[in-house]
Design an enzyme around this catalytic site. Sequence first.
Site, PDB file in Angstrom:
ATOM      1  N   ASN A  65       2.013  36.558  47.550  1.00 17.97           N
ATOM      2  CA  ASN A  65       1.900  36.858  46.125  1.00 17.97           C
ATOM      3  C   ASN A  65       2.134  38.355  45.961  1.00 17.97           C
ATOM      4  OD1 ASN A  65       1.135  37.328  43.503  1.00 17.97           O
ATOM      5  ND2 ASN A  65      -0.774  36.152  43.628  1.00 17.97           N
ATOM      6  N   ARG A 103       4.930  33.341  45.196  1.00 16.09           N
ATOM      7  CA  ARG A 103       4.578  33.241  43.790  1.00 16.09           C
ATOM      8  C   ARG A 103       5.556  34.098  42.981  1.00 16.09           C
ATOM      9  NH1 ARG A 103       0.346  36.518  40.321  1.00 16.09           N
ATOM     10  NH2 ARG A 103       0.474  35.306  38.420  1.00 16.09           N
ATOM     11  N   HIS A 116       0.173  31.167  34.562  1.00 16.94           N
ATOM     12  CA  HIS A 116      -0.949  30.585  35.316  1.00 16.94           C
ATOM     13  C   HIS A 116      -0.695  29.103  35.620  1.00 16.94           C
ATOM     14  CE1 HIS A 116      -3.919  33.687  33.386  1.00 16.94           C
ATOM     15  NE2 HIS A 116      -3.560  34.101  34.602  1.00 16.94           N
ATOM     16  N   LEU A 152      -9.957  31.604  33.043  1.00 13.59           N
ATOM     17  CA  LEU A 152     -10.510  32.845  32.499  1.00 13.59           C
ATOM     18  C   LEU A 152     -10.761  33.830  33.635  1.00 13.59           C
ATOM     19  CD1 LEU A 152     -13.164  31.182  30.107  1.00 13.59           C
ATOM     20  CD2 LEU A 152     -10.761  31.715  29.614  1.00 13.59           C
ATOM     21  N   GLY A 153      -9.768  34.680  33.907  1.00 12.87           N
ATOM     22  CA  GLY A 153      -9.929  35.723  34.920  1.00 12.87           C
ATOM     23  C   GLY A 153      -9.735  37.060  34.235  1.00 12.87           C
ATOM     24  N   ARG A 188      -5.958  42.975  28.027  1.00 15.45           N
ATOM     25  CA  ARG A 188      -4.866  42.560  27.127  1.00 15.45           C
ATOM     26  C   ARG A 188      -5.423  42.013  25.823  1.00 15.45           C
ATOM     27  NH1 ARG A 188      -2.137  38.709  31.440  1.00 15.45           N
ATOM     28  NH2 ARG A 188      -2.794  40.006  33.184  1.00 15.45           N
ATOM     29  N   ASP A 248     -14.685  44.453  32.864  1.00  8.84           N
ATOM     30  CA  ASP A 248     -15.332  43.546  33.810  1.00  8.84           C
ATOM     31  C   ASP A 248     -16.391  42.737  33.057  1.00  8.84           C
ATOM     32  OD1 ASP A 248     -17.068  42.380  35.749  1.00  8.84           O
ATOM     33  OD2 ASP A 248     -16.322  43.814  37.233  1.00  8.84           O
ATOM     34  N   MET A 249     -16.217  41.422  33.032  1.00  3.20           N
ATOM     35  CA  MET A 249     -17.111  40.577  32.240  1.00  3.20           C
ATOM     36  C   MET A 249     -18.572  40.713  32.667  1.00  3.20           C
ATOM     37  SD  MET A 249     -17.339  38.683  29.676  1.00  3.20           S
ATOM     38  CE  MET A 249     -15.962  37.713  29.103  1.00  3.20           C
ATOM     39  N   ARG A 250     -18.795  40.958  33.959  1.00  3.02           N
ATOM     40  CA  ARG A 250     -20.191  41.133  34.409  1.00  3.02           C
ATOM     41  C   ARG A 250     -20.845  42.308  33.704  1.00  3.02           C
ATOM     42  NH1 ARG A 250     -18.096  40.381  40.419  1.00  3.02           N
ATOM     43  NH2 ARG A 250     -16.487  41.576  39.377  1.00  3.02           N
ATOM     44  N   GLU A 274      -4.924  28.811  43.682  1.00  3.66           N
ATOM     45  CA  GLU A 274      -3.504  29.007  43.391  1.00  3.66           C
ATOM     46  C   GLU A 274      -2.657  29.051  44.661  1.00  3.66           C
ATOM     47  OE1 GLU A 274      -4.845  32.207  40.591  1.00  3.66           O
ATOM     48  OE2 GLU A 274      -2.983  31.664  39.574  1.00  3.66           O
TER      49      GLU A 274
HETATM   50  P1  ADP Z   1      -7.678  37.706  38.444  1.00  3.25           P
HETATM   51  O1  ADP Z   1      -7.288  37.264  37.075  1.00  3.25           O
HETATM   52  O2  ADP Z   1      -7.341  39.140  38.724  1.00  3.25           O
HETATM   53  O3  ADP Z   1      -7.295  36.749  39.550  1.00  3.25           O
HETATM   54  P2  ADP Z   1     -10.401  36.702  38.692  1.00  3.25           P
HETATM   55  O4  ADP Z   1     -10.014  35.297  38.428  1.00  3.25           O
HETATM   56  O5  ADP Z   1     -10.996  37.036  40.011  1.00  3.25           O
HETATM   57  O6  ADP Z   1      -9.247  37.736  38.394  1.00  3.25           O
HETATM   58  O7  ADP Z   1     -11.437  37.140  37.544  1.00  3.25           O
HETATM   59  C1  ADP Z   1     -11.905  38.429  37.443  1.00  3.25           C
HETATM   60  C2  ADP Z   1     -12.939  38.475  36.330  1.00  3.25           C
HETATM   61  O8  ADP Z   1     -14.019  37.598  36.657  1.00  3.25           O
HETATM   62  C3  ADP Z   1     -13.549  39.855  36.095  1.00  3.25           C
HETATM   63  O9  ADP Z   1     -13.532  40.161  34.714  1.00  3.25           O
HETATM   64  C4  ADP Z   1     -14.978  39.690  36.560  1.00  3.25           C
HETATM   65  O10 ADP Z   1     -15.846  40.455  35.819  1.00  3.25           O
HETATM   66  C5  ADP Z   1     -15.225  38.220  36.277  1.00  3.25           C
HETATM   67  N1  ADP Z   1     -16.367  37.735  37.020  1.00  3.25           N
HETATM   68  C6  ADP Z   1     -16.512  37.614  38.350  1.00  3.25           C
HETATM   69  N2  ADP Z   1     -17.763  37.202  38.662  1.00  3.25           N
HETATM   70  C7  ADP Z   1     -18.434  37.072  37.481  1.00  3.25           C
HETATM   71  C8  ADP Z   1     -19.771  36.689  37.124  1.00  3.25           C
HETATM   72  N3  ADP Z   1     -20.673  36.378  38.032  1.00  3.25           N
HETATM   73  N4  ADP Z   1     -20.074  36.683  35.800  1.00  3.25           N
HETATM   74  C9  ADP Z   1     -19.167  37.003  34.866  1.00  3.25           C
HETATM   75  N5  ADP Z   1     -17.913  37.372  35.146  1.00  3.25           N
HETATM   76  C10 ADP Z   1     -17.547  37.402  36.435  1.00  3.25           C
END
Ligand code: ADP
Length: 370
Positions: free
Chosen positions: A8, A65, A154, A183-184, A215, A256-258, A355
């Site tokens: 990838n 990919r 995706h 949802l990443g 985005r 970062d969602m966390r 993936e």
């Molecule tokens: P990518 O799209 O780069 O492949 P991922 O699918 O790994 O990314 O998703 C990354 C996102 O997932 C980040 O925004 C991260 O904050 C969120 N994330 C990872 N673990 C958690 C969690 N425990 N709670 C909430 N969000 C999370």
Amino acid sequence: MTRVLVLNSGSSSVKYRLFDGTRTLAKGLIERIGESGGDAADHREALQKIMSETDVEGLAAVGHRVVHGGSDFTEPTVVDDGVVARIDSLTPLAPLHNPAAVTGLEVARKLLPDVPQVAVFDTAFHATIPPEGVTWAIDAELAAKWQIRRYGFHGTSHAYVARRTAEILGKPLEDTNVITLHLGNGASATAVRGGRSVATSMGLSPLDGLVMGTRSGAIDPTVIFHLHRVAGLSIDEIESSLTRHGGLLGLCGDNDMRVVEDRVEAGDPVATRAFAVYLRRLRECVGAYLAVLGRVDAITFTAGVGEHSPTVRSGSLSGLEPLGIEIDPARNEAGDEIISTDGSRTKVLVVATEEELEIANQARTALGLA
Ligand code: ADP
């Protein structure tokens, strides 16, 4: 001959994974390519590193990919010179992504000349969306001339997750309708009818649709004219703003969602608004796809946020009991495979996306090995 190496290649990184069947033998990431202190000076060096660290004996295929397959590539494709040139010609549609894939293909073909290389496209799964789902109501001649339409992305993730959903429900894929929510950092939703994509939220590029980490997702196009004419931003500045400084980052300063969730928890009003905007868009998209599909067997969450955030899952689907969608709070908190109540007509699932495995499987299929 069951070993497949999956590559990838991104603009500044290469992720790889070596499979024997479905088993992972090795995996890794070469990062910050071309940057000082990075893992490699360029993509060639990165791939050389991967080949030297990985046992490439007896490889059946290398699966690559590729983000954008345009209208040309609707299936995984065995690579020859012509294919590389066609992928390269799609660069205007994916200026950040396709050049890296082309480099990856060229270098891998040189280093492993006897191993078949297969390109697996993010867009391909969405080739089954009917015309009315990929056509925007703009001047049809302009659209045709410049290949302007919804492509969707995706695809390997949505395809994998839809199939897993049918397996988990114990239903034939052909009879299973699913809304898959990837949802990443990037995020997209897809309506899948009987294993085929019939609607998806990303468009010409991965900028469209849901609110993402950095985005914007869908906006009124007039925002762009306004930022240009009134605010005086150049087209490049606007693109950068919408792709790199939009989404959650633009709304609250964190992508970062966390971190966003921690701030919401602590009562931060700016993060709370951003989180609400994120959920609202997701909910609107789910509603649209319920209407597209009519009967929905499952809504499946996947990728970093989808797999790990109970708050996002419940926040986007709460209050939908009248539509037959009911989350079980304890199952949701635990992150069970099925997080809906036993009585919920539409099941709600959490599936870890794979993936790379999907790319390996598709590469084998393209070569008639699976
Ligand atoms: P990518 O799209 O780069 O492949 P991922 O699918 O790994 O990314 O998703 C990354 C996102 O997932 C980040 O925004 C991260 O904050 C969120 N994330 C990872 N673990 C958690 C969690 N425990 N709670 C909430 N969000 C999370």
